[in-house]
Enzyme design. Structure first.
Site, PDB file in Angstrom:
ATOM      1  N   SER A   1     -16.289   9.457   5.199  1.00 30.50           N
ATOM      2  CA  SER A   1     -16.919   8.317   5.869  1.00 30.50           C
ATOM      3  C   SER A   1     -17.828   7.609   4.889  1.00 30.50           C
ATOM      4  O   SER A   1     -18.531   8.259   4.109  1.00 30.50           O
ATOM      5  CB  SER A   1     -17.726   8.793   7.085  1.00 30.50           C
ATOM      6  OG  SER A   1     -18.592   7.777   7.550  1.00 30.50           O
TER       7      SER A   1
ATOM      8  N   HIS B   1      -4.272  20.129  31.930  1.00 20.25           N
ATOM      9  CA  HIS B   1      -5.142  19.097  32.503  1.00 20.25           C
ATOM     10  C   HIS B   1      -6.496  19.084  31.790  1.00 20.25           C
ATOM     11  O   HIS B   1      -7.509  18.694  32.373  1.00 20.25           O
ATOM     12  CB  HIS B   1      -5.337  19.308  34.010  1.00 20.25           C
ATOM     13  CG  HIS B   1      -4.066  19.421  34.775  1.00 20.25           C
ATOM     14  ND1 HIS B   1      -3.333  18.332  35.186  1.00 20.25           N
ATOM     15  CD2 HIS B   1      -3.363  20.522  35.171  1.00 20.25           C
ATOM     16  CE1 HIS B   1      -2.248  18.737  35.822  1.00 20.25           C
ATOM     17  NE2 HIS B   1      -2.236  20.052  35.816  1.00 20.25           N
TER      18      HIS B   1
ATOM     19  N   ARG C   1       0.805  -1.219   0.000  1.00 20.55           N
ATOM     20  CA  ARG C   1       0.000   0.000   0.000  1.00 20.55           C
ATOM     21  C   ARG C   1       0.844   1.278   0.000  1.00 20.55           C
ATOM     22  O   ARG C   1       0.513   2.258  -0.650  1.00 20.55           O
ATOM     23  CB  ARG C   1      -0.921  -0.019   1.227  1.00 20.55           C
ATOM     24  CG  ARG C   1      -1.883   1.164   1.319  1.00 20.55           C
ATOM     25  CD  ARG C   1      -2.780   1.024   2.549  1.00 20.55           C
ATOM     26  NE  ARG C   1      -3.757   2.081   2.622  1.00 20.55           N
ATOM     27  CZ  ARG C   1      -4.947   2.075   2.023  1.00 20.55           C
ATOM     28  NH1 ARG C   1      -5.282   1.039   1.283  1.00 20.55           N
ATOM     29  NH2 ARG C   1      -5.784   3.082   2.165  1.00 20.55           N
TER      30      ARG C   1
END
Length: 449
Positions: free
Chosen positions: A294, A169, A15
């Site tokens: 998609s 965070h 590929r």
């Protein structure tokens, strides 16, 4: 089936072949054989200049013809060697027989036994492989990683003044600038590349057990250590390990793998950050006509380049880790486990190259969505609390941290107006109040780095 990109076992040769084909010049079976031929030829030429009486008739006039053996090395030559290996069951011995065949064509029948004189196969492998590794890094890796750095520097410059809400965070934190956040990765990669450049390309060259036994017994008055150093260091441009077993220590090769792994880790960090920014709508992506994001959801344009890069970098690092951990370990003076492992050094190199090219494609698709940056900043006025309490500390205001803590935690949503009301109630001068009110999430971005 005939080998092709569709029938190849690994995606490196299937590929992704268009991304990795340049590596065939360094890590294919053909390339390994060619580099072995190169080392054998250069070794013979060096022997002719060493003062050995039997080679004293060589005056250098044949040097370039001898070098043409590896310069013009062909697939047919490699196949000759592979066919011979079927008989010898020894790959380096097959190379020796090939060279004897080629020397006979040049009329050098009286010098044939000085091909591979005094050597073991690892004197060839442990010089040919670091030679190919060095050339692949210089000719393929460095241009690729430099292209990535150039792209990052261009983006960092273009986005130098784009304010951005930082997240520590995962929570809103003191604002930064997009260009500076890209510059973080540039500096990290460049520092690791500097460390990579300091790792010697070490090679072993010392006979069957590293002591130059055969050389010394044949010509005890020759300085064979100096000869080996001159040949490896100056002729081949490598770094000869002085005290070895039959094989190279591989410690510096392991260091090279570790250095490449660290660069790859930084690239993983970059890809994950950009992926996250895309998910936050900070970036849109250029759409290529006809491409599908998609198979089920027509609206999607997925950040596949960064995902592809991350996957390949993980594979590369897993193999780099194995190479670095396994190769420096060998039973007694030598076992054969390094041989099959070394044949795979092009694999992590290839996955790294695929990842660099995927990252570049992804970066070149990015479209800055400044409105998303601005909306995020405007929705998080609480982040200027650090600035306000620091100015109040400067002014000697009592318990400024606690005052800002109460403000930001008792208000469901801190806005510009919330801040203004708070500032108006402070027992500080009007000048200081104006100074504080001039601070916003968009301009509280620190110094320009």
């Amino acid at each position: 089936m005939t080998l092709s990109p569709l029938t190849a076992v690994t995606p490196i040769d299937g590929r992704y072949y268009n991304n990795t084909k340049d590596l065939t010049n360094y890590f294919s079976e053909f390339a390994l054989i060619k580099y072995r031929v190169l080392v054998e030829v250069e070794y013979f030429i060096s022997l002719t200049k060493s003062g050995i009486p039997q080679l004293s008739h060589f005056d250098g006039s044949l040097d370039e013809k001898l070098r043409d053996i590896y310069r013009n090395f062909s697939i047919e030559n490699a196949q000759w060697i592979k066919d011979t290996e079927k008989v010898t069951n020894h790959d380096v011995k097959a190379v020796e027989y090939f060279l004897k065949h080629e020397f006979e064509k040049l009329g050098l029948t009286d010098s044939l036994e000085f091909i591979h004189f005094g050597l073991t196969s690892q004197d060839i492998n442990n010089t040919a492989i670091p030679y190919s590794w060095k050339e692949a890094i210089a000719q393929v890796y460095q241009p690729a990683i430099t292209e990535l750095l150039t792209e990052l520097k261009s983006l960092s410059s273009a986005w130098e003044n784009v304010p951005m809400l930082a997240r520590t965070h995962g929570q809103p934190a003191s604002p930064t600038r997009l260009g500076k956040e890209i510059k973080v990765f540039i500096e990290r990669i460049e520092k690791q590349l500097n460390l990579l450049a300091q790792v010697p390309y070490s090679a072993k060259f010392g006979g069957a057990t590293g002591n130059l036994n055969a050389h010394h017994v044949a010509y005890p008055n020759h300085d064979w250590v100096n000869f080996g150093n001159e040949f490896v260091n100056k002729v081949l441009g490598l770094d000869r390990s002085q005290t070895t077993t039959q094989i190279e220590h591989y410690d510096n090769f392991a260091a090279s793998c570790d250095a490449l792994k660290r660069v790859n880790n930084i690239m993983i960090d970059l890809c994950r950050d950009i992926w996250t920014y895309i998910s936050m709508d900070y970036f849109k992506q250029k759409i290529t006509a006809g491409q599908i994001g998609s198979s089920a959801m027509p609206h999607k344009v997925n950040p596949i380049d960064f995902e592809n890069a991350e996957g390949n970098l993980g594979l590369a690092n897993a193999i780099f880790e194995h190479l670095a951990a396994k190769l420096p370990i060998s039973r007694l003076q030598r076992d054969l486990t390094d041989s099959t492992v070394l044949r795979n050094i092009g694999v992590p190199f290839a996955h790294t190259l695929i990842a660099i090219k995927s990252t570049l494609r992804g970066l070149r698709k990015l479209i800055l969505n400044e409105s998303a940056f601005q909306a995020d900043l405007e929705n998080n006025w609480a982040v200027v609390a650090e600035a306000i309490q620091t100015i109040l500390r400067r002014e000697g205001y009592p318990k400024p941290y606690e005052a800002l803590k109460d403000l930001t935690r008792t208000n469901a949503h801190v806005t510009q107006e919330t801040i203004a009301v708070f500032v108006d109630q402070l027992a500080v001068s009007e000048l200081v109040k104006q100074e504080i009110k001039a601070i916003s999430p968009s301009n509280y971005t620190g110094v320009q780095l």
